[in-house]
Design a protein around this motif. Sequence first.
Motif, PDB file in Angstrom:
ATOM      1  N   ALA A  14      -2.559 -16.733 -23.642  1.00 13.98           N
ATOM      2  CA  ALA A  14      -3.636 -15.986 -22.994  1.00 13.98           C
ATOM      3  C   ALA A  14      -3.190 -14.568 -22.653  1.00 13.98           C
ATOM      4  N   PHE A  15      -1.985 -14.437 -22.117  1.00 17.33           N
ATOM      5  CA  PHE A  15      -1.520 -13.109 -21.745  1.00 17.33           C
ATOM      6  C   PHE A  15      -1.130 -12.279 -22.964  1.00 17.33           C
ATOM      7  N   ALA A  16      -0.819 -12.924 -24.071  1.00 15.70           N
ATOM      8  CA  ALA A  16      -0.636 -12.187 -25.325  1.00 15.70           C
ATOM      9  C   ALA A  16      -1.966 -11.594 -25.766  1.00 15.70           C
ATOM     10  N   ALA A  17      -3.054 -12.352 -25.598  1.00 10.13           N
ATOM     11  CA  ALA A  17      -4.384 -11.837 -25.929  1.00 10.13           C
ATOM     12  C   ALA A  17      -4.747 -10.670 -25.013  1.00 10.13           C
ATOM     13  N   TYR A  18      -4.447 -10.812 -23.724  1.00 10.67           N
ATOM     14  CA  TYR A  18      -4.725  -9.722 -22.785  1.00 10.67           C
ATOM     15  C   TYR A  18      -3.932  -8.462 -23.151  1.00 10.67           C
ATOM     16  N   ALA A  19      -2.669  -8.635 -23.521  1.00  8.90           N
ATOM     17  CA  ALA A  19      -1.839  -7.486 -23.879  1.00  8.90           C
ATOM     18  C   ALA A  19      -2.384  -6.800 -25.132  1.00  8.90           C
ATOM     19  N   THR A  20      -2.879  -7.591 -26.079  1.00 10.87           N
ATOM     20  CA  THR A  20      -3.479  -7.009 -27.281  1.00 10.87           C
ATOM     21  C   THR A  20      -4.762  -6.268 -26.917  1.00 10.87           C
ATOM     22  N   HIS A  21      -5.518  -6.812 -25.987  1.00  7.34           N
ATOM     23  CA  HIS A  21      -6.694  -6.132 -25.437  1.00  7.34           C
ATOM     24  C   HIS A  21      -6.305  -4.752 -24.916  1.00  7.34           C
ATOM     25  N   ASP A  22      -5.187  -4.677 -24.218  1.00  5.13           N
ATOM     26  CA  ASP A  22      -4.763  -3.409 -23.626  1.00  5.13           C
ATOM     27  C   ASP A  22      -4.287  -2.406 -24.669  1.00  5.13           C
ATOM     28  N   VAL A  23      -3.821  -2.905 -25.815  1.00  6.66           N
ATOM     29  CA  VAL A  23      -3.489  -2.008 -26.924  1.00  6.66           C
ATOM     30  C   VAL A  23      -4.745  -1.265 -27.376  1.00  6.66           C
ATOM     31  N   VAL A  24      -5.847  -2.001 -27.472  1.00  6.60           N
ATOM     32  CA  VAL A  24      -7.112  -1.375 -27.866  1.00  6.60           C
ATOM     33  C   VAL A  24      -7.563  -0.385 -26.809  1.00  6.60           C
ATOM     34  N   VAL A  25      -7.403  -0.748 -25.531  1.00  4.95           N
ATOM     35  CA  VAL A  25      -7.740   0.171 -24.442  1.00  4.95           C
ATOM     36  C   VAL A  25      -6.958   1.475 -24.580  1.00  4.95           C
ATOM     37  N   TYR A 241       4.043 -12.218 -16.455  1.00  8.85           N
ATOM     38  CA  TYR A 241       5.103 -11.227 -16.646  1.00  8.85           C
ATOM     39  C   TYR A 241       5.556 -11.136 -18.098  1.00  8.85           C
ATOM     40  N   SER A 242       5.118 -12.080 -18.923  1.00  7.48           N
ATOM     41  CA  SER A 242       5.436 -11.995 -20.351  1.00  7.48           C
ATOM     42  C   SER A 242       4.779 -10.782 -20.990  1.00  7.48           C
ATOM     43  N   GLN A 243       3.777 -10.218 -20.335  1.00 10.04           N
ATOM     44  CA  GLN A 243       3.090  -9.055 -20.883  1.00 10.04           C
ATOM     45  C   GLN A 243       4.020  -7.854 -21.049  1.00 10.04           C
ATOM     46  N   ILE A 244       5.079  -7.793 -20.243  1.00 10.85           N
ATOM     47  CA  ILE A 244       5.998  -6.664 -20.364  1.00 10.85           C
ATOM     48  C   ILE A 244       6.715  -6.705 -21.709  1.00 10.85           C
ATOM     49  N   ILE A 245       6.943  -7.904 -22.223  1.00 10.66           N
ATOM     50  CA  ILE A 245       7.569  -8.045 -23.547  1.00 10.66           C
ATOM     51  C   ILE A 245       6.617  -7.541 -24.633  1.00 10.66           C
ATOM     52  N   TRP A 246       5.349  -7.968 -24.542  1.00 15.33           N
ATOM     53  CA  TRP A 246       4.354  -7.484 -25.497  1.00 15.33           C
ATOM     54  C   TRP A 246       4.179  -5.982 -25.378  1.00 15.33           C
ATOM     55  N   ALA A 247       4.233  -5.465 -24.154  1.00 13.71           N
ATOM     56  CA  ALA A 247       4.085  -4.020 -23.956  1.00 13.71           C
ATOM     57  C   ALA A 247       5.192  -3.255 -24.668  1.00 13.71           C
ATOM     58  N   ALA A 248       6.424  -3.763 -24.555  1.00 12.86           N
ATOM     59  CA  ALA A 248       7.552  -3.101 -25.222  1.00 12.86           C
ATOM     60  C   ALA A 248       7.387  -3.152 -26.740  1.00 12.86           C
ATOM     61  N   ILE A 249       6.955  -4.312 -27.257  1.00 10.36           N
ATOM     62  CA  ILE A 249       6.781  -4.466 -28.708  1.00 10.36           C
ATOM     63  C   ILE A 249       5.632  -3.603 -29.216  1.00 10.36           C
ATOM     64  N   TYR A 250       4.466  -3.735 -28.561  1.00  8.39           N
ATOM     65  CA  TYR A 250       3.296  -2.977 -28.999  1.00  8.39           C
ATOM     66  C   TYR A 250       3.498  -1.471 -28.812  1.00  8.39           C
ATOM     67  N   GLY A 251       4.119  -1.086 -27.697  1.00  2.77           N
ATOM     68  CA  GLY A 251       4.355   0.330 -27.457  1.00  2.77           C
ATOM     69  C   GLY A 251       5.215   0.944 -28.537  1.00  2.77           C
TER      70      GLY A 251
END
Length: 321
Positions: A14-25, A241-251
């Motif tokens: 779920a939080f991976a989906a949210y992090a991907t949402h924030d990439v679009v934002v 807090y797993s979103q920080i990992i996705w943030a680093a990868i996506y960023g």
Amino acid sequence: MSPTLRGALLSLAAFAAYATHDVVVKFLGGHYSSFQTMFFAGLMSFPLVTILLLSDRRDGTLIPRHPWWTALRTVSAVVTGAMGFYAFSVLPMATCYAIFFAMPLFITLMAIPMLGEKVGLRRGIAVIVGLLGVIIVLRPGSGDGFSLGHLAALGAATTGSLSSIIVRKIGRDERSVVLMLYPMVLTFVATGALMPVVYQPMPVTHLALTAVMAFLGTLGALGSIAAYRIAPAVIVAPMQYSQIIWAAIYGWLFFDEGVDFYTAVGSTVIILSGIYIVLREGTPSVSQNRPVLENRTRWEIGTFPRISSWLKRFERGGDQA
């Protein structure tokens, strides 16, 4: 597979989906005003929300029982969305998440006067340590550290925490439909009123991305609901807090961003203090209100209903918000 493990994995997804949402934002924030992005994101979410509202068969009206608290919570949700969207558009994703992760700290502090929560020495120390982590990320006084984007992210974390505490305070009395509908309507009306000022023509591909945002928000919400229904909150909540990992990868992958030393250290401090607060609240003798654990949602941005309002409809007695 045990229910606890399934709940943890569902929450991670779920939080991976949210992090991907924030990439679009973030991507759309580089082209358009935050208000325009919020307007179209809310517009794309309305069909699903309408279905949810029509499925609520319980008696009652849309008039809130606590009008002033509802008004304050509604405004705070809209402000959270505006500042959060802006922060994503100008800051690295990892920095945004690091600051947003301070919400459990702010919720714990606000719960003292607003909910009558008694915060003992251990949780008090955890809050202080976490706030020091926020200072490390913000680096006030640094020539290139603190900016308007940092201020917006910090403001979003504050107003998002206020919104969560208000829902915890009035959620026992208010219908979940009221809690879901009001922030979305105000977001749509307020951002729509600004469209003549901020609107920039959008190609079909960018307009489609706002629909992708609505889909990812739905996916994240449904995954979170499923996780909370089968696993304890003390297991599910820290998965955010797993979103920080996705943030680093996506960023790194999409925006050529890195995670600087201060953000990494500050994030670690904030996350550890947040996890400790969650674990302490999970001890029945420690917290009467469990304000962080019962929040059960990401920061509220006014473009999509908070999952705790959905969960309230699934739970017997409907006394959790």
